[in-house]
Design a protein around this motif. Structure first.
Motif, mmCIF file in Angstrom:
data_model
loop_
_atom_site.group_PDB
_atom_site.id
_atom_site.type_symbol
_atom_site.label_atom_id
_atom_site.label_comp_id
_atom_site.label_asym_id
_atom_site.label_seq_id
_atom_site.Cartn_x
_atom_site.Cartn_y
_atom_site.Cartn_z
ATOM 1 N N ILE A 137 0.854 -1.191 0.000
ATOM 2 C CA ILE A 137 0.000 0.000 0.000
ATOM 3 C C ILE A 137 0.888 1.238 0.000
ATOM 4 O O ILE A 137 1.864 1.318 0.750
ATOM 5 N N LEU A 138 0.547 2.191 -0.862
ATOM 6 C CA LEU A 138 1.219 3.482 -0.874
ATOM 7 C C LEU A 138 0.156 4.571 -0.893
ATOM 8 O O LEU A 138 -0.674 4.611 -1.810
ATOM 9 N N ASP A 139 0.158 5.425 0.097
ATOM 10 C CA ASP A 139 -0.845 6.490 0.217
ATOM 11 C C ASP A 139 -2.254 5.909 0.096
ATOM 12 O O ASP A 139 -3.113 6.444 -0.611
ATOM 13 N N ASN A 140 -2.467 4.797 0.750
ATOM 14 C CA ASN A 140 -3.766 4.126 0.817
ATOM 15 C C ASN A 140 -4.198 3.483 -0.502
ATOM 16 O O ASN A 140 -5.333 3.027 -0.633
ATOM 17 N N LEU A 141 -3.310 3.451 -1.503
ATOM 18 C CA LEU A 141 -3.605 2.780 -2.766
ATOM 19 C C LEU A 141 -2.949 1.405 -2.777
ATOM 20 O O LEU A 141 -1.765 1.274 -2.461
ATOM 21 N N PRO A 142 -3.677 0.365 -3.160
ATOM 22 C CA PRO A 142 -3.072 -0.965 -3.224
ATOM 23 C C PRO A 142 -2.168 -1.115 -4.437
ATOM 24 O O PRO A 142 -2.381 -0.494 -5.481
ATOM 25 N N LEU A 143 -1.157 -1.923 -4.289
ATOM 26 C CA LEU A 143 -0.221 -2.211 -5.373
ATOM 27 C C LEU A 143 -0.873 -3.136 -6.392
ATOM 28 O O LEU A 143 -1.524 -4.117 -6.026
ATOM 29 N N VAL A 144 -0.712 -2.827 -7.680
ATOM 30 C CA VAL A 144 -1.293 -3.653 -8.736
ATOM 31 C C VAL A 144 -0.234 -3.985 -9.773
ATOM 32 O O VAL A 144 0.743 -3.250 -9.956
ATOM 33 N N VAL A 145 -0.452 -5.113 -10.466
ATOM 34 C CA VAL A 145 0.389 -5.518 -11.586
ATOM 35 C C VAL A 145 -0.429 -5.358 -12.857
ATOM 36 O O VAL A 145 -1.457 -6.024 -13.020
ATOM 37 N N PRO A 146 -0.028 -4.465 -13.770
ATOM 38 C CA PRO A 146 -0.790 -4.301 -15.018
ATOM 39 C C PRO A 146 -0.579 -5.492 -15.944
ATOM 40 O O PRO A 146 0.550 -5.959 -16.139
ATOM 41 N N ILE A 147 -1.657 -6.007 -16.505
ATOM 42 C CA ILE A 147 -1.611 -7.129 -17.445
ATOM 43 C C ILE A 147 -2.284 -6.668 -18.727
ATOM 44 O O ILE A 147 -3.485 -6.377 -18.731
ATOM 45 N N GLN A 148 -1.523 -6.618 -19.809
ATOM 46 C CA GLN A 148 -2.048 -6.133 -21.068
ATOM 47 C C GLN A 148 -2.989 -7.153 -21.694
ATOM 48 O O GLN A 148 -2.702 -8.350 -21.724
ATOM 49 N N ARG A 149 -4.129 -6.691 -22.192
ATOM 50 C CA ARG A 149 -5.082 -7.568 -22.856
ATOM 51 C C ARG A 149 -4.580 -7.906 -24.258
ATOM 52 O O ARG A 149 -3.633 -7.306 -24.775
ATOM 53 N N LEU A 150 -5.235 -8.883 -24.894
ATOM 54 C CA LEU A 150 -4.914 -9.241 -26.271
ATOM 55 C C LEU A 150 -5.173 -8.069 -27.205
ATOM 56 O O LEU A 150 -4.442 -7.839 -28.162
ATOM 57 N N ASP A 151 -6.246 -7.344 -26.901
ATOM 58 C CA ASP A 151 -6.530 -6.116 -27.640
ATOM 59 C C ASP A 151 -5.637 -5.010 -27.080
ATOM 60 O O ASP A 151 -5.855 -4.511 -25.975
ATOM 61 N N GLN A 152 -4.615 -4.641 -27.829
ATOM 62 C CA GLN A 152 -3.627 -3.700 -27.331
ATOM 63 C C GLN A 152 -4.216 -2.329 -27.017
ATOM 64 O O GLN A 152 -3.690 -1.595 -26.182
ATOM 65 N N GLU A 153 -5.314 -1.970 -27.698
ATOM 66 C CA GLU A 153 -5.901 -0.657 -27.472
ATOM 67 C C GLU A 153 -6.757 -0.606 -26.219
ATOM 68 O O GLU A 153 -7.051 0.479 -25.703
ATOM 69 N N ALA A 154 -7.172 -1.767 -25.735
ATOM 70 C CA ALA A 154 -8.005 -1.809 -24.527
ATOM 71 C C ALA A 154 -7.149 -1.512 -23.297
ATOM 72 O O ALA A 154 -5.946 -1.777 -23.277
ATOM 73 N N ARG A 155 -7.774 -0.949 -22.299
ATOM 74 C CA ARG A 155 -7.045 -0.661 -21.071
ATOM 75 C C ARG A 155 -6.651 -1.974 -20.402
ATOM 76 O O ARG A 155 -7.374 -2.973 -20.464
ATOM 77 N N PRO A 156 -5.491 -2.011 -19.742
ATOM 78 C CA PRO A 156 -5.002 -3.271 -19.180
ATOM 79 C C PRO A 156 -5.833 -3.727 -17.976
ATOM 80 O O PRO A 156 -6.522 -2.931 -17.337
ATOM 81 N N LEU A 157 -5.727 -5.015 -17.696
ATOM 82 C CA LEU A 157 -6.287 -5.546 -16.465
ATOM 83 C C LEU A 157 -5.301 -5.301 -15.340
ATOM 84 O O LEU A 157 -4.090 -5.149 -15.572
ATOM 85 N N TYR A 158 -5.798 -5.277 -14.118
ATOM 86 C CA TYR A 158 -4.930 -5.045 -12.973
ATOM 87 C C TYR A 158 -5.107 -6.173 -11.965
ATOM 88 O O TYR A 158 -6.219 -6.470 -11.538
ATOM 89 N N GLN A 159 -3.988 -6.790 -11.624
ATOM 90 C CA GLN A 159 -3.972 -7.851 -10.618
ATOM 91 C C GLN A 159 -3.508 -7.269 -9.295
ATOM 92 O O GLN A 159 -2.467 -6.608 -9.221
ATOM 93 N N LEU A 160 -4.286 -7.502 -8.258
ATOM 94 C CA LEU A 160 -3.910 -6.994 -6.936
ATOM 95 C C LEU A 160 -2.719 -7.777 -6.395
ATOM 96 O O LEU A 160 -2.776 -8.991 -6.221
ATOM 97 N N GLY A 161 -1.631 -7.082 -6.156
ATOM 98 C CA GLY A 161 -0.449 -7.719 -5.609
ATOM 99 C C GLY A 161 0.334 -8.493 -6.656
ATOM 100 O O GLY A 161 -0.170 -8.844 -7.717
ATOM 101 N N TYR A 162 1.615 -8.767 -6.356
ATOM 102 C CA TYR A 162 2.454 -9.540 -7.260
ATOM 103 C C TYR A 162 2.749 -10.909 -6.639
ATOM 104 O O TYR A 162 2.754 -11.078 -5.420
ATOM 105 N N PHE A 163 2.994 -11.890 -7.487
ATOM 106 C CA PHE A 163 3.264 -13.242 -7.010
ATOM 107 C C PHE A 163 4.608 -13.301 -6.293
ATOM 108 O O PHE A 163 5.590 -12.671 -6.728
ATOM 109 N N VAL A 164 4.666 -14.058 -5.202
ATOM 110 C CA VAL A 164 5.920 -14.255 -4.486
ATOM 111 C C VAL A 164 6.968 -14.815 -5.437
ATOM 112 O O VAL A 164 8.143 -14.445 -5.394
ATOM 113 N N GLY A 165 6.546 -15.700 -6.310
ATOM 114 C CA GLY A 165 7.449 -16.301 -7.292
ATOM 115 C C GLY A 165 6.662 -17.130 -8.277
ATOM 116 O O GLY A 165 5.435 -17.013 -8.383
#
Length: 645
Positions: A137-165
């Motif tokens: 969390i930074l300034d009350n915002l959760p950390l997200v990992v952007p995941i690009q969709r197959l449609d490059q023009e579409a806005r990316p999906l966001y995954q909450l948190g990153y995988f440990v490994g």
């Protein structure tokens, strides 16, 4: 007069104790509070402290604290104050060694170096195997990992948190190995105020990498990494060798941070997180539900405006007793239709509990729609629901004793006691068993003793006294009078057609209320069990209204058919008709478990079905009460409209 004064004094004492308990729950030493969401302005060079939250996995549903793994940690770990909802969600927010300087990018900052032993390597491997994610969390915002969709023009999906490994094959090996994400490339997005030159944080993203860092010579605080050197502007890329997790392996944790100016304003910074789902699907859900409502409304209109109007006119025009005896239909059971049902006390208890739950859901939904329950206030929704449940106990007591007095009951304290304890005690018993299972797994999701004490305090200190206050007020009211008299000897019920069998008609009645909400139910389950945001409360409020109308209409239709078959035992069946939709909810939850979730551990499966059992039970009392009151209003309306000698 003395007894009445003592009762009034008892009610006032209970109200006073409820107020004291409410004050203690918000201001006691346990530190439960409702955090503010005011914006914070940062200037260049200001420190940005990143906080870490729980480790989560959709495969196990068991959260763990961040420092349950040997990550880099600051000199002193400080726990943040969590509200009641956060504690129940398993949130454990602590400080971290990640400290940024506003608008001052950093490249390949070394955080720490650790050497794994057999136990720590095993702990990392288990969390990687179960696909655990790290939440920050930074300034009350959760950390997200952007995941690009197959449609490059579409806005990316966001995954909450990153995988440990991750687990993968590497370097031609046939066996999968565990690799840890030990390098984090942070992106902090900010919105700049041109007048004051200050900035507000509007985004917090990360791209994790697994890197086997290397260096020359002996390790020291000034050692330069060959794989990531800020002086040579050498950055981490996917071409680097990944860091395997094995005993005696040396792991160096590093991070980059980049700052990007954004056009997104602070007030809209949550839109990225909350508007990820497709609104068209929700509109399809609304349209689907409206079709069901229109179909039922047509049937109810036909019954009320045509059939009932014709019946009432015909019954009122009968001139002789012989003509009346030749008639069949709902008028013939007028002397038995308001006969008290079997287990009337239990029905009163469930009706009162349903009223309490309905009031809690309605007020919570109104607060959410108006924006008072912001997602930035983690745990605020659950906290509000718990406190509203406790305070709505006054309506539960009032509704149960009003109905109890109509059934000619006298011992209102016994009904009030059962109303205060039956549903909460059942839920608390299931919750206690599930919490013991979580505690056995040493998960941060286990509710600590202090929080458990607060829950009991809410129950016994607020809900129970208010139930008794409501019961006292309700019992002091005049009894509800029946529109027709009831005979002492019950009428014989004729043999019913197969489709009017109580079990069959009850199960049929629950299909349509469930059908009105099952699409929205998918998104709710996804947000709960797949760790995604759900904040479409506008859609949810519309679905709630449709659910109320559907439960009321299907119960009225089936109640009319039952009375026309000269079966006057409608009290319990009216409750169970719409309440049976909870059975379909639980069956759908079972289907969702086997088709959408990847839970393999028995403990996690028990947690899922335990919590879904609680949700289905709550849905049962909610929909059952709606159907009961609809049928109650309908029967009183039609029997008060005919002339009966």
């Amino acid at each position: 007069m003395g007894r009445r004064n003592r009762s009034v004094e008892m009610a006032l004492n209970m109200l006073l104790s409820s107020a004291v308990v409410f004050f203690l729950c918000f201001h006691n030493a346990s530190g439960f509070y409702l955090p503010g969401v005011a914006p914070e302005d940062f200037r260049t060079g200001d420190s940005l402290n990143v906080k870490v939250n729980k480790l989560t996995s959709t495969r196990t549903q068991l959260p763990y604290s961040y420092y349950s793994l040997p990550f880099c940690h600051p000199e002193k770990i400080v726990d943040s104050r969590e509200n009641l909802g956060e504690v129940l969600r398993g949130d454990r927010i602590e400080n971290s060694p990640y400290v940024f300087k506003m608008r001052e990018p950093e490249l390949c900052r070394v955080l720490c170096r650790i050497t794994l032993d057999a136990d720590t390597a095993k702990a990392f491997k288990e969390k990687i195997e179960d696909e655990y994610r790290v939440n920050m969390i930074l300034d009350n915002l959760p950390l997200v990992v952007p995941i690009q969709r197959l449609d490059q023009e579409a806005r990316p999906l966001y995954q909450l948190g990153y995988f440990v490994g991750l687990k993968a094959q590497y370097a031609g090996s046939k066996d999968e190995k565990a690799f840890i994400n030990n390098h984090l490339s942070f992106i902090v997005k900010y919105h700049k105020d041109e007048e004051t030159d200050s900035a507000r944080i509007v985004g917090f993203e990360v791209k994790p990498f697994s890197v086997k860092h290397s260096y020359d010579g002996k390790w020291s605080t000034n050692t330069r990494l060959a794989t990531c050197d800020p002086h040579a502007k050498r950055t981490v890329s996917n071409s680097n060798s990944p860091q395997v997790v094995e005993a005696k392996q040396e792991i160096i944790f590093t991070y980059d941070v980049d700052f990007q100016e954004s056009d997104v304003k602070w007030a809209s910074r949550w839109d990225t997180y909350l508007l990820m789902s497709d609104d068209q699907i929700h509109w399809f859900s609304i349209v689907n539900s409206l079709m069901i409502v229109l179909f039922l409304s047509g049937m109810v209109a036909m019954i009320m405006l045509r059939t009932l109007y014709r019946d009432i006119s015909k019954y009122n025009e009968l001139e002789t007793q012989e003509e009346a005896q030749e008639e069949t239909g709902w008028k013939l059971v007028h002397a038995d239709v308001f006969r008290a049902p079997e287990n009337s006390d239990l029905l009163c208890v469930y009706v009162g509990t349903g009223v309490q739950f309905f009031c809690m859901v309605l007020v919570t939904m109104m607060f959410a729609v108006l924006g008072f329950l912001s997602p930035s206030n983690r745990g605020g929704l659950m906290t509000a629901m718990l406190f509203l449940w406790a305070f709505m106990g006054i309506f539960a007591g009032y509704a149960s004793t009003r109905l109890f007095k109509m059934f000619k009951g006298t011992d209102w304290k016994r009904v009030a006691l059962r109303t205060a304890f039956l549903f909460p005690a059942t839920v608390f018993a299931i919750f206690f068993v599930l919490n013991a299972l979580i505690w056995g797994q040493k998960s941060s999701g286990a509710v600590p003793f202090g929080t458990m004490f607060v829950l009991v305090l809410l129950w016994f200190g607020i809900s129970v006294p208010l139930v008794f206050v409501g019961s006292y007020v309700g019992f002091r009211k005049p009894a509800i009078e029946d529109p027709v008299k009831t005979n002492k000897i019950p009428r014989q019920i004729p043999e019913q057609a197969w489709y009017m069998n109580p079990i069959f008609s009850t199960l049929i009645g629950g299909i349509l209320p469930f059908g009105a909400v099952f699409i929205e139910l998918f998104f709710i389950l996804t947000s709960i069990w797949l760790n995604q945001f759900y904040y479409l409360f506008g859609f949810l409020f519309i679905v709630l209204v449709i659910l109320i109308i559907t439960c009321a209409e299907i119960t009225v239709v089936l109640c009319y058919f039952q009375l026309c078959s000269e079966d006057y035992l409608w009290w319990w069946r009216s409750y169970l008709t719409s309440g049976s939709s909870a059975l379909y909810l639980f069956l759908y939850a079972t289907f969702y478990f086997f088709t959408k979730l990847e839970i393999t551990k028995p403990i996690s499966g028990m947690l899922y079905f335990g919590y879904m059992l609680i949700a289905s039970y709550a849905f049962f009392v909610l929909t059952g009460t709606i159907g009961f009151y609809a049928c109650f209003w309908f029967t009183r309306l039609i029997y008060s409209s005919v002339k009966i000698d």
